[in-house]
Design an enzyme around this catalytic site. Structure first.
Site, PDB file in Angstrom:
ATOM      1  N   ARG A  63       9.941 -86.609 -10.794  1.00 27.59           N
ATOM      2  CA  ARG A  63      10.597 -85.318 -10.979  1.00 27.59           C
ATOM      3  C   ARG A  63       9.592 -84.284 -11.492  1.00 27.59           C
ATOM      4  O   ARG A  63       8.477 -84.619 -11.888  1.00 27.59           O
ATOM      5  CB  ARG A  63      11.767 -85.458 -11.957  1.00 27.59           C
ATOM      6  CG  ARG A  63      12.934 -86.250 -11.414  1.00 27.59           C
ATOM      7  CD  ARG A  63      13.984 -86.521 -12.474  1.00 27.59           C
ATOM      8  NE  ARG A  63      13.526 -87.470 -13.483  1.00 27.59           N
ATOM      9  CZ  ARG A  63      14.239 -87.859 -14.541  1.00 27.59           C
ATOM     10  NH1 ARG A  63      15.447 -87.358 -14.725  1.00 27.59           N
ATOM     11  NH2 ARG A  63      13.753 -88.731 -15.393  1.00 27.59           N
ATOM     12  N   LYS A  65      10.417 -85.580 -18.478  1.00 31.75           N
ATOM     13  CA  LYS A  65      10.466 -86.724 -19.385  1.00 31.75           C
ATOM     14  C   LYS A  65       9.717 -86.436 -20.678  1.00 31.75           C
ATOM     15  O   LYS A  65       8.898 -85.526 -20.767  1.00 31.75           O
ATOM     16  CB  LYS A  65       9.876 -87.966 -18.719  1.00 31.75           C
ATOM     17  CG  LYS A  65      10.804 -88.617 -17.723  1.00 31.75           C
ATOM     18  CD  LYS A  65      12.201 -88.904 -18.297  1.00 31.75           C
ATOM     19  CE  LYS A  65      12.217 -89.987 -19.359  1.00 31.75           C
ATOM     20  NZ  LYS A  65      13.566 -90.171 -19.949  1.00 31.75           N
ATOM     21  N   TYR A  77      13.237 -83.460 -21.957  1.00 30.00           N
ATOM     22  CA  TYR A  77      13.954 -84.559 -22.601  1.00 30.00           C
ATOM     23  C   TYR A  77      13.021 -85.199 -23.625  1.00 30.00           C
ATOM     24  O   TYR A  77      11.826 -85.376 -23.363  1.00 30.00           O
ATOM     25  CB  TYR A  77      14.369 -85.622 -21.575  1.00 30.00           C
ATOM     26  CG  TYR A  77      15.521 -85.219 -20.687  1.00 30.00           C
ATOM     27  CD1 TYR A  77      16.785 -84.994 -21.221  1.00 30.00           C
ATOM     28  CD2 TYR A  77      15.349 -85.077 -19.316  1.00 30.00           C
ATOM     29  CE1 TYR A  77      17.853 -84.625 -20.411  1.00 30.00           C
ATOM     30  CE2 TYR A  77      16.408 -84.711 -18.493  1.00 30.00           C
ATOM     31  CZ  TYR A  77      17.658 -84.492 -19.058  1.00 30.00           C
ATOM     32  OH  TYR A  77      18.707 -84.117 -18.256  1.00 30.00           O
ATOM     33  N   HIS A  93      14.588 -87.739 -26.427  1.00 24.40           N
ATOM     34  CA  HIS A  93      15.181 -89.031 -26.803  1.00 24.40           C
ATOM     35  C   HIS A  93      14.419 -89.667 -27.965  1.00 24.40           C
ATOM     36  O   HIS A  93      14.016 -90.832 -27.915  1.00 24.40           O
ATOM     37  CB  HIS A  93      15.206 -89.978 -25.596  1.00 24.40           C
ATOM     38  CG  HIS A  93      16.051 -89.495 -24.461  1.00 24.40           C
ATOM     39  ND1 HIS A  93      17.422 -89.362 -24.550  1.00 24.40           N
ATOM     40  CD2 HIS A  93      15.715 -89.083 -23.209  1.00 24.40           C
ATOM     41  CE1 HIS A  93      17.899 -88.906 -23.395  1.00 24.40           C
ATOM     42  NE2 HIS A  93      16.893 -88.714 -22.568  1.00 24.40           N
ATOM     43  N   GLU A 149      18.473 -83.024 -24.207  1.00 23.30           N
ATOM     44  CA  GLU A 149      19.660 -83.856 -24.426  1.00 23.30           C
ATOM     45  C   GLU A 149      20.493 -83.466 -25.632  1.00 23.30           C
ATOM     46  O   GLU A 149      21.618 -83.959 -25.797  1.00 23.30           O
ATOM     47  CB  GLU A 149      19.275 -85.341 -24.528  1.00 23.30           C
ATOM     48  CG  GLU A 149      18.570 -85.747 -25.812  1.00 23.30           C
ATOM     49  CD  GLU A 149      17.066 -85.551 -25.761  1.00 23.30           C
ATOM     50  OE1 GLU A 149      16.390 -85.974 -26.714  1.00 23.30           O
ATOM     51  OE2 GLU A 149      16.565 -84.967 -24.773  1.00 23.30           O
ATOM     52  N   ASP A 159      17.677 -94.958 -23.024  1.00 18.73           N
ATOM     53  CA  ASP A 159      16.858 -93.865 -23.555  1.00 18.73           C
ATOM     54  C   ASP A 159      17.104 -93.655 -25.045  1.00 18.73           C
ATOM     55  O   ASP A 159      16.228 -93.178 -25.767  1.00 18.73           O
ATOM     56  CB  ASP A 159      17.169 -92.548 -22.820  1.00 18.73           C
ATOM     57  CG  ASP A 159      16.380 -92.410 -21.529  1.00 18.73           C
ATOM     58  OD1 ASP A 159      15.214 -92.814 -21.506  1.00 18.73           O
ATOM     59  OD2 ASP A 159      16.933 -91.898 -20.549  1.00 18.73           O
ATOM     60  N   MET A 161      16.088 -93.683 -15.145  1.00 17.35           N
ATOM     61  CA  MET A 161      16.800 -94.067 -13.915  1.00 17.35           C
ATOM     62  C   MET A 161      16.812 -92.966 -12.860  1.00 17.35           C
ATOM     63  O   MET A 161      16.517 -93.218 -11.692  1.00 17.35           O
ATOM     64  CB  MET A 161      18.233 -94.488 -14.241  1.00 17.35           C
ATOM     65  CG  MET A 161      18.365 -95.852 -14.861  1.00 17.35           C
ATOM     66  SD  MET A 161      20.090 -96.266 -15.242  1.00 17.35           S
ATOM     67  CE  MET A 161      20.802 -96.335 -13.596  1.00 17.35           C
TER      68      MET A 161
END
Length: 377
Positions: A23, A83, A102, A104, A126, A278, A309
């Protein structure tokens, strides 16, 4: 600066380096919007290759192309990723720089410490919150992960892959597989849609009676519901062919709903897919895996615990994600992070790290680190 004069924001989009992560933080249409607003965008060469977008398309949208990640991080005031930054990327971040991606952090103390050391301001997709309490930047990837969980679960159940050898929907005269979904939120609902569509025997477990009632109304007798208690989960898991963990507490570590003892009670060749990995995972036996090595076997049960995923379907995932993130990226670029967060309380909830301190209470609690209130930041 005189009122009404907008500053130019330097925005950097590096190529993702996590294993099998294809991505990208911005698509060309998003770049064009930002450039049209007067900002500068630098994209690392090849950043969009994994979604079928080449450098020429970014150039046509008004971006410039960087030869490597070091150039992007050196240039950017605002870094937009997908990510969580890997440790080499954390080392390139600096004080006064804003990272939007993100994170996490509740399940990743090492990354949290590296971000704190960098001095950068890190805003997590998130934990950005909408006015209705939903998580608008987590939702699109939860939708993808929920749908994928049934696909990968069905594949893992095939005998050649070590599974029990059952077809989710069965066939006339042969019972369908039993699918148990822990959590009736966004990812759980999308998992249920897929599993019901394949004619599996589906049960969704949730601790909200209101949510169970909504699911029952939506799916009718195609779906069973159960209130979440340890006993109910134990009984359902024991007979399940596929268990999907889809629980979420924003910013915090996921609760361990399935104990090791419960896993031991499951049939050999059953499958567990942990969408919550995550955030540390909701099965006691879970541990993070990658797309290169997505599964492992524990007590005869196949575990799929890939931490990114949606990266397996990067084109769908990227366009879905950037549809949601672009308004926030533009707000950060137009106003700078302080003013943007002051104007939007929901965006302010995304602030996780600033000036070497954790600024999200749930993250600080999960990592046993000092918490600096948002107002202080």
């Amino acid at each position: 600066m005189p009122r009404g004069v907008q500053a130019i924001m330097k925005i950097g989009v590096p190529k993702e380096i996590k294993v099998h992560e294809y991505r990208v933080g911005l698509v060309p249409a998003g770049v064009a919007e930002l450039v049209r607003a007067g900002h500068e965008v630098l994209v690392q060469t090849g950043a969009g290759t994994g979604i079928g977008v080449d450098d020429a398309q970014y150039l046509a949208a008004g971006a410039r192309i960087a030869a490597d990640a070091a150039q992007v991080f050196s240039f950017a005031e605002l870094v937009v990723k997908v990510k969580e930054p890997q440790l080499p990327e954390c080392a390139m971040l600096r004080e006064g720089q804003t990272l939007f991606t993100y994170l996490h952090l509740a399940a990743d103390r090492e990354q949290a410490l590296a971000l704190m050391k960098s001095g950068a301001t890190a805003i997590a997709y998130e934990t950005v919150t909408a006015s209705d309490g939903s998580l608008p930047l987590l939702t699109p990837m939860s939708e993808v992960a929920g749908r994928m969980s049934v696909q990968v679960g069905a594949t893992c159940l095939q005998k050649a892959n070590g599974g029990f050898g059952v077809l989710l929907g069965g066939v006339p005269g042969v019972a369908p597989a039993k699918v148990v979904i822990l959590g009736g939120g966004v990812s759980g609902t999308h998992a249920a849609e897929m599993a019901v569509g394949l004619r599996a025997d589906v049960t969704v477990v949730d601790r909200s009676v209101k949510r169970l009632r909504e699911l029952s109304t939506t799916f009718g007798n195609q779906l069973k519901t159960a209130y979440s208690t340890a006993h109910a989960i134990e009984e359902l898991v024991k007979d399940a062919d596929l268990v999907i963990g889809a629980v979420l507490i924003a910013g915090a570590a996921a609760p361990k709903l399935v104990s090791r003892a419960m896993v031991k009670s499951m049939k050999p060749g059953a499958v567990m897919v942990d969408i919550a990995i995550d955030q540390g995972g909701c099965f006691e036996t879970s541990r993070p895996t990658t797309h290169a090595e997505p599964t492992f076997v524990e007590h005869g049960v196949i575990h799929y615990c890939v931490t990114n995923m949606p990266g397996a379907v990067p084109r769908t995932s990227t366009f879905a994600l950037t549809n949601a993130t672009l308004p926030y990226v533009k707000a950060l670029a137009d106003a700078g992070w302080r003013d943007a967060l002051a104007r939007d309380r929901g965006l302010a909830m995304g602030l996780n790290v600033h000036a070497g301190r954790i600024t999200h209470e749930a993250v600080a609690r999960a990592l046993a680190l000092d918490y600096r209130p948002l107002a202080a930041a």
